[in-house]
Design a protein around this motif. Structure first.
Motif, PDB file in Angstrom:
ATOM      1  N   GLU A  22       0.834  -1.218   0.000  1.00 27.67           N
ATOM      2  CA  GLU A  22       0.000   0.000   0.000  1.00 27.67           C
ATOM      3  C   GLU A  22       0.857   1.252   0.000  1.00 27.67           C
ATOM      4  O   GLU A  22       0.527   2.249  -0.639  1.00 27.67           O
ATOM      5  CB  GLU A  22      -0.911  -0.046   1.226  1.00 27.67           C
ATOM      6  CG  GLU A  22      -2.059   0.950   1.211  1.00 27.67           C
ATOM      7  CD  GLU A  22      -1.689   2.268   1.850  1.00 27.67           C
ATOM      8  OE1 GLU A  22      -2.391   3.269   1.603  1.00 27.67           O
ATOM      9  OE2 GLU A  22      -0.694   2.305   2.605  1.00 27.67           O
ATOM     10  N   ARG A  23       1.978   1.210   0.692  1.00 24.73           N
ATOM     11  CA  ARG A  23       2.828   2.387   0.816  1.00 24.73           C
ATOM     12  C   ARG A  23       3.676   2.626  -0.432  1.00 24.73           C
ATOM     13  O   ARG A  23       4.048   3.759  -0.726  1.00 24.73           O
ATOM     14  CB  ARG A  23       3.740   2.235   2.039  1.00 24.73           C
ATOM     15  CG  ARG A  23       4.510   3.492   2.400  1.00 24.73           C
ATOM     16  CD  ARG A  23       5.352   3.284   3.654  1.00 24.73           C
ATOM     17  NE  ARG A  23       4.520   2.945   4.798  1.00 24.73           N
ATOM     18  CZ  ARG A  23       4.561   1.780   5.445  1.00 24.73           C
ATOM     19  NH1 ARG A  23       5.391   0.845   5.042  1.00 24.73           N
ATOM     20  NH2 ARG A  23       3.780   1.547   6.472  1.00 24.73           N
ATOM     21  N   HIS A  24       3.958   1.578  -1.181  1.00 20.19           N
ATOM     22  CA  HIS A  24       4.899   1.700  -2.301  1.00 20.19           C
ATOM     23  C   HIS A  24       4.248   1.550  -3.672  1.00 20.19           C
ATOM     24  O   HIS A  24       4.950   1.539  -4.682  1.00 20.19           O
ATOM     25  CB  HIS A  24       6.024   0.669  -2.160  1.00 20.19           C
ATOM     26  CG  HIS A  24       6.927   0.953  -1.002  1.00 20.19           C
ATOM     27  ND1 HIS A  24       6.643   0.521   0.283  1.00 20.19           N
ATOM     28  CD2 HIS A  24       8.096   1.631  -0.909  1.00 20.19           C
ATOM     29  CE1 HIS A  24       7.602   0.916   1.104  1.00 20.19           C
ATOM     30  NE2 HIS A  24       8.495   1.586   0.405  1.00 20.19           N
ATOM     31  N   GLN A  90       0.826   3.221 -12.036  1.00 18.28           N
ATOM     32  CA  GLN A  90       2.081   3.736 -11.498  1.00 18.28           C
ATOM     33  C   GLN A  90       2.971   4.316 -12.595  1.00 18.28           C
ATOM     34  O   GLN A  90       3.738   5.246 -12.358  1.00 18.28           O
ATOM     35  CB  GLN A  90       2.810   2.636 -10.741  1.00 18.28           C
ATOM     36  CG  GLN A  90       3.730   3.153  -9.643  1.00 18.28           C
ATOM     37  CD  GLN A  90       3.002   3.888  -8.533  1.00 18.28           C
ATOM     38  OE1 GLN A  90       1.855   3.571  -8.225  1.00 18.28           O
ATOM     39  NE2 GLN A  90       3.648   4.879  -7.944  1.00 18.28           N
ATOM     40  N   LEU A 118       2.373  16.037  -2.676  1.00 15.95           N
ATOM     41  CA  LEU A 118       2.045  14.660  -2.311  1.00 15.95           C
ATOM     42  C   LEU A 118       2.712  13.681  -3.274  1.00 15.95           C
ATOM     43  O   LEU A 118       3.314  12.688  -2.860  1.00 15.95           O
ATOM     44  CB  LEU A 118       0.524  14.495  -2.332  1.00 15.95           C
ATOM     45  CG  LEU A 118      -0.082  13.131  -2.006  1.00 15.95           C
ATOM     46  CD1 LEU A 118      -1.460  13.325  -1.384  1.00 15.95           C
ATOM     47  CD2 LEU A 118      -0.229  12.282  -3.266  1.00 15.95           C
ATOM     48  N   TYR A 121       6.499  13.233  -2.760  1.00 14.54           N
ATOM     49  CA  TYR A 121       7.005  12.597  -1.543  1.00 14.54           C
ATOM     50  C   TYR A 121       6.425  11.218  -1.269  1.00 14.54           C
ATOM     51  O   TYR A 121       6.872  10.531  -0.364  1.00 14.54           O
ATOM     52  CB  TYR A 121       6.748  13.509  -0.345  1.00 14.54           C
ATOM     53  CG  TYR A 121       7.599  14.754  -0.383  1.00 14.54           C
ATOM     54  CD1 TYR A 121       8.961  14.702  -0.067  1.00 14.54           C
ATOM     55  CD2 TYR A 121       7.062  15.979  -0.751  1.00 14.54           C
ATOM     56  CE1 TYR A 121       9.749  15.835  -0.122  1.00 14.54           C
ATOM     57  CE2 TYR A 121       7.855  17.128  -0.800  1.00 14.54           C
ATOM     58  CZ  TYR A 121       9.190  17.047  -0.484  1.00 14.54           C
ATOM     59  OH  TYR A 121       9.981  18.166  -0.540  1.00 14.54           O
ATOM     60  N   GLU A 122       5.431  10.792  -2.050  1.00 17.30           N
ATOM     61  CA  GLU A 122       4.855   9.468  -1.858  1.00 17.30           C
ATOM     62  C   GLU A 122       5.051   8.634  -3.110  1.00 17.30           C
ATOM     63  O   GLU A 122       4.930   9.140  -4.231  1.00 17.30           O
ATOM     64  CB  GLU A 122       3.361   9.558  -1.516  1.00 17.30           C
ATOM     65  CG  GLU A 122       3.088  10.123  -0.134  1.00 17.30           C
ATOM     66  CD  GLU A 122       1.670   9.830   0.332  1.00 17.30           C
ATOM     67  OE1 GLU A 122       0.999   8.994  -0.300  1.00 17.30           O
ATOM     68  OE2 GLU A 122       1.256  10.437   1.325  1.00 17.30           O
ATOM     69  N   ASP A 123       5.332   7.347  -2.919  1.00 15.14           N
ATOM     70  CA  ASP A 123       5.535   6.462  -4.057  1.00 15.14           C
ATOM     71  C   ASP A 123       4.221   6.004  -4.685  1.00 15.14           C
ATOM     72  O   ASP A 123       4.163   5.744  -5.885  1.00 15.14           O
ATOM     73  CB  ASP A 123       6.329   5.222  -3.615  1.00 15.14           C
ATOM     74  CG  ASP A 123       7.742   5.568  -3.174  1.00 15.14           C
ATOM     75  OD1 ASP A 123       8.315   6.506  -3.754  1.00 15.14           O
ATOM     76  OD2 ASP A 123       8.251   4.915  -2.264  1.00 15.14           O
ATOM     77  N   ALA A 124       3.169   5.875  -3.893  1.00 18.40           N
ATOM     78  CA  ALA A 124       1.932   5.254  -4.360  1.00 18.40           C
ATOM     79  C   ALA A 124       0.913   6.290  -4.799  1.00 18.40           C
ATOM     80  O   ALA A 124       0.662   7.274  -4.092  1.00 18.40           O
ATOM     81  CB  ALA A 124       1.339   4.390  -3.253  1.00 18.40           C
ATOM     82  N   ARG A 127      -3.936   4.921  -2.390  1.00 17.29           N
ATOM     83  CA  ARG A 127      -3.756   4.610  -0.972  1.00 17.29           C
ATOM     84  C   ARG A 127      -5.071   4.059  -0.442  1.00 17.29           C
ATOM     85  O   ARG A 127      -6.146   4.563  -0.774  1.00 17.29           O
ATOM     86  CB  ARG A 127      -3.365   5.849  -0.166  1.00 17.29           C
ATOM     87  CG  ARG A 127      -2.075   6.539  -0.598  1.00 17.29           C
ATOM     88  CD  ARG A 127      -0.846   5.649  -0.530  1.00 17.29           C
ATOM     89  NE  ARG A 127      -0.614   5.035   0.752  1.00 17.29           N
ATOM     90  CZ  ARG A 127       0.156   5.566   1.709  1.00 17.29           C
ATOM     91  NH1 ARG A 127       0.735   6.743   1.508  1.00 17.29           N
ATOM     92  NH2 ARG A 127       0.353   4.925   2.840  1.00 17.29           N
ATOM     93  N   ASN A 129      -5.821   2.785   3.415  1.00 15.56           N
ATOM     94  CA  ASN A 129      -5.341   2.384   4.730  1.00 15.56           C
ATOM     95  C   ASN A 129      -6.317   2.851   5.791  1.00 15.56           C
ATOM     96  O   ASN A 129      -7.429   3.279   5.488  1.00 15.56           O
ATOM     97  CB  ASN A 129      -3.926   2.937   4.968  1.00 15.56           C
ATOM     98  CG  ASN A 129      -3.861   4.442   4.761  1.00 15.56           C
ATOM     99  OD1 ASN A 129      -4.712   5.184   5.256  1.00 15.56           O
ATOM    100  ND2 ASN A 129      -2.856   4.904   4.030  1.00 15.56           N
ATOM    101  N   GLU A 152     -10.242  11.716  -2.711  1.00 14.15           N
ATOM    102  CA  GLU A 152      -9.708  11.293  -1.418  1.00 14.15           C
ATOM    103  C   GLU A 152     -10.847  11.200  -0.406  1.00 14.15           C
ATOM    104  O   GLU A 152     -11.577  12.172  -0.189  1.00 14.15           O
ATOM    105  CB  GLU A 152      -8.648  12.277  -0.935  1.00 14.15           C
ATOM    106  CG  GLU A 152      -7.928  11.823   0.315  1.00 14.15           C
ATOM    107  CD  GLU A 152      -6.689  12.654   0.613  1.00 14.15           C
ATOM    108  OE1 GLU A 152      -6.357  12.796   1.793  1.00 14.15           O
ATOM    109  OE2 GLU A 152      -6.066  13.155  -0.345  1.00 14.15           O
TER     110      GLU A 152
END
Length: 253
Positions: A22-24, A90, A118, A121-124, A127, A129, A152
């Protein structure tokens, strides 16, 4: 178990795998296994259960990503221009960031600025979660990203019926209804996932964006005087929203 339900993963290893994916964004299976430190056979078992229960999916390339049903690609043609509206992947990340930056630079679009930060600084892109669910849709012309819609949804119970929707389109492509189709896609996805209203806030000086949302059925709910400071001057914040379930947005942009 749907990923839109409560996160009740009761196995620590499974939770570790899910959090890493989820984070990547999209990850290699071997990379994920190495990161969580689980032996290959046990890792494959946990991945099978996560796939079975709807938390993650495996791409055609054999990579893992969070499972979110965002629909299929839609083809459109307006005034001789053919384009697609589809869930982002991606591989779109670089092009998407470029479009967001250009929109933020060419007009006073503070939300686009925050989206750009955003993405940097974020790979994904996606999201899902305990804190939020976030998806991106993109508009592409000959596989090049020319516009985006971000949706979102906060997972806090008292706010989970709402979604923040942000739309942006390159200046050169604003006469082809791309913005309206992106907005419609984002609102339909929010509605399908339990939201009853969508909202956004813009500086008063971004009159094009405010007018666009109003023309597509959004309303001004409040104005906060002098909330922003732009070029050393106080600027009002215009807070807009729309209820879902009513007429779909059809106006051009």
């Amino acid at each position: 178990m749907s990923p839109f339900g409560s996160f009740d993963l009761d196995d620590d290893d499974r939770m570790s795998i899910y959090r890493y994916v989820e984070r990547h964004g999209t990850v290699d299976t071997s990379e994920a296994a190495e990161h969580v430190g689980i032996d290959p056979e046990t890792f494959r078992h946990h991945v099978s259960i996560l796939k079975r229960d709807g938390y993650i999916r495996e791409t055609d390339e054999g990579k893992l990503r969070v499972r979110l049903d965002c629909g299929e690609s839609e083809e459109h043609e307006t005034a001789g221009l053919s384009y697609e509206i589809r869930p982002a992947c991606q591989a779109d990340a670089t092009g998407l960031l470029g479009v967001v930056r250009e929109v933020a630079d060419k007009q006073v679009h503070l939300v686009a600025e925050s989206v750009a930060e955003l993405l940097e600084y974020e790979d994904a892109l996606f999201r899902n979660n305990a804190g939020e669910t976030r998806v991106f849709f993109v508009a592409t012309v000959e596989d090049d990203v020319v516009g985006w819609c971000q949706v979102e949804i906060p997972r806090m119970a008292k706010l989970s019926h709402t979604a923040e929707v942000t739309v942006g389109v390159l200046v050169e492509y604003r006469r082809y209804s791309i913005g309206s189709h992106l907005l419609q896609r984002g609102m339909e996805w929010a509605r399908a996932n339990g939201c009853r209203r969508v909202y956004n806030s813009l500086p008063e000086t971004n009159d094009l964006a405010v007018s666009f949302l109003q023309e597509n059925g959004w309303r001004v709910e409040a104005v906060r005087n002098g909330h922003f400071e732009i070029d050393g001057e106080p600027v009002d914040e215009v807070m807009l929203a729309a209820d879902l379930g009513g007429p779909r947005p059809v106006r051009d942009r």
